[in-house]
Design a protein around this motif. Sequence first.
Motif, mmCIF file in Angstrom:
data_model
loop_
_atom_site.group_PDB
_atom_site.id
_atom_site.type_symbol
_atom_site.label_atom_id
_atom_site.label_comp_id
_atom_site.label_asym_id
_atom_site.label_seq_id
_atom_site.Cartn_x
_atom_site.Cartn_y
_atom_site.Cartn_z
ATOM 1 N N THR A 29 -3.578 3.500 -0.500
ATOM 2 C CA THR A 29 -2.275 3.316 -0.665
ATOM 3 C C THR A 29 -2.524 4.664 -1.852
ATOM 4 O OG1 THR A 29 -4.402 1.765 -2.416
ATOM 5 C CG2 THR A 29 -3.271 0.647 -0.367
ATOM 6 N N HIS A 30 -0.573 4.242 -3.152
ATOM 7 C CA HIS A 30 -1.068 4.616 -4.231
ATOM 8 C C HIS A 30 -0.376 4.051 -5.497
ATOM 9 C CE1 HIS A 30 0.084 8.485 -6.759
ATOM 10 N NE2 HIS A 30 -0.251 9.111 -6.125
ATOM 11 N N ASN A 32 2.166 3.145 -8.093
ATOM 12 C CA ASN A 32 3.171 4.074 -8.952
ATOM 13 C C ASN A 32 4.126 2.885 -9.070
ATOM 14 O OD1 ASN A 32 5.898 4.459 -7.496
ATOM 15 N ND2 ASN A 32 4.290 5.091 -5.681
ATOM 16 N N ASP A 34 7.577 3.850 -9.159
ATOM 17 C CA ASP A 34 8.928 4.256 -8.883
ATOM 18 C C ASP A 34 10.114 3.533 -8.108
ATOM 19 O OD1 ASP A 34 8.483 7.128 -9.787
ATOM 20 O OD2 ASP A 34 7.083 7.866 -7.598
ATOM 21 N N GLU A 47 2.037 12.878 0.235
ATOM 22 C CA GLU A 47 0.387 11.921 0.964
ATOM 23 C C GLU A 47 1.062 10.991 1.440
ATOM 24 O OE1 GLU A 47 -3.137 9.874 -1.807
ATOM 25 O OE2 GLU A 47 -1.119 10.384 -2.772
ATOM 26 N N LEU A 49 0.806 8.215 3.934
ATOM 27 C CA LEU A 49 0.002 6.318 3.150
ATOM 28 C C LEU A 49 0.456 5.868 4.946
ATOM 29 C CD1 LEU A 49 1.980 5.230 0.153
ATOM 30 C CD2 LEU A 49 0.066 7.109 0.513
ATOM 31 N N LYS A 73 6.179 -0.728 -1.181
ATOM 32 C CA LYS A 73 6.288 -0.364 -2.000
ATOM 33 C C LYS A 73 4.604 -1.007 -1.720
ATOM 34 C CE LYS A 73 9.450 1.757 -3.643
ATOM 35 N NZ LYS A 73 8.357 3.234 -4.005
ATOM 36 N N GLY A 76 2.744 1.499 -2.134
ATOM 37 C CA GLY A 76 3.284 2.629 -3.222
ATOM 38 C C GLY A 76 3.948 3.704 -2.307
ATOM 39 N N ALA A 77 4.780 3.361 -1.200
ATOM 40 C CA ALA A 77 5.569 4.875 -0.890
ATOM 41 C C ALA A 77 6.902 4.806 -1.701
ATOM 42 C CB ALA A 77 5.708 4.585 0.140
ATOM 43 N N ASN A 78 6.883 5.884 -1.749
ATOM 44 C CA ASN A 78 7.959 6.523 -2.237
ATOM 45 C C ASN A 78 9.392 7.321 -1.597
ATOM 46 O OD1 ASN A 78 7.889 9.151 -2.635
ATOM 47 N ND2 ASN A 78 7.611 8.845 -5.700
ATOM 48 N N TYR A 105 5.335 8.088 2.840
ATOM 49 C CA TYR A 105 4.434 8.681 1.945
ATOM 50 C C TYR A 105 4.679 8.530 1.037
ATOM 51 C CZ TYR A 105 4.963 11.943 5.697
ATOM 52 O OH TYR A 105 4.790 12.331 7.231
ATOM 53 N N TYR A 106 4.276 9.461 -0.557
ATOM 54 C CA TYR A 106 4.532 9.717 -1.429
ATOM 55 C C TYR A 106 4.741 11.028 -1.752
ATOM 56 C CZ TYR A 106 3.176 9.722 -6.415
ATOM 57 O OH TYR A 106 3.772 10.427 -7.924
#
Length: 223
Positions: A29-30, A32, A34, A47, A49, A73, A76-78, A105-106
């Motif tokens: 997970t990331h 963010n 965004d 990156e 995910l 989301k 944390g993907a954008n 991905y991020y």
Amino acid sequence: MKKILIAALAFLIQLFSAQNVYLTKVEKTHENTDKFLYKIDEVKEAEYLGEIEVQGFSRYDDEVFALVYKKAKEIGANAYTLKPFENIDGTKQNFNPSNYRLSLYYLPKNKSTEQMGYMYIFASSDKDQKIAVNKKDYLISPRSYLMLKTVPGEVYTISTKKLLGSTIKIQPKDNSSNQYFQISATKIKSDNTGVGGLNLKSGDIIGLEASYGDFLRTIYSKQ
């Protein structure tokens, strides 16, 4: 009894034609904040995910996008890419709107290699659409889109070529973002969540938020 059978049949048809969105793989997970979720072509700087799978067909593409956005989301993907299924011999299968996968991905915004200055015009999910762009006529097939390169400063007039149809004018600026429009989008309902739907409406020409526009060009065919 007849009414009950009809109601039961309608429910089963709706059940089996419903579109489900699953988060089938989570690598990491990331964190963010965004708000966007863009289609990308290059993943070198991204990156990885996880993965989403969409099962079942729906003509309500905005509702499907809302589900995809929510799942993306959660980790944390954008950004995302389409991940085709493979045949037994290893070749890639053609896109199937009833079953497809997206790799999530991020990607930092400063690493994006997105091409800017394009206009995308989408037909609706179930009807041919006649339009004119600067008096040049086009016929767009259902679930298809036009991709036109724009020139900064030039005025573009889009018309639906109907007796009581709509006409809009846009004038892209230098290094402007891509423009996304859908014609006669009667099957699309306005998004009230503030997440990723519609941001401009003029009769039967609807301007789309960029994340949703990217989603449509992922699941529609370029004409």
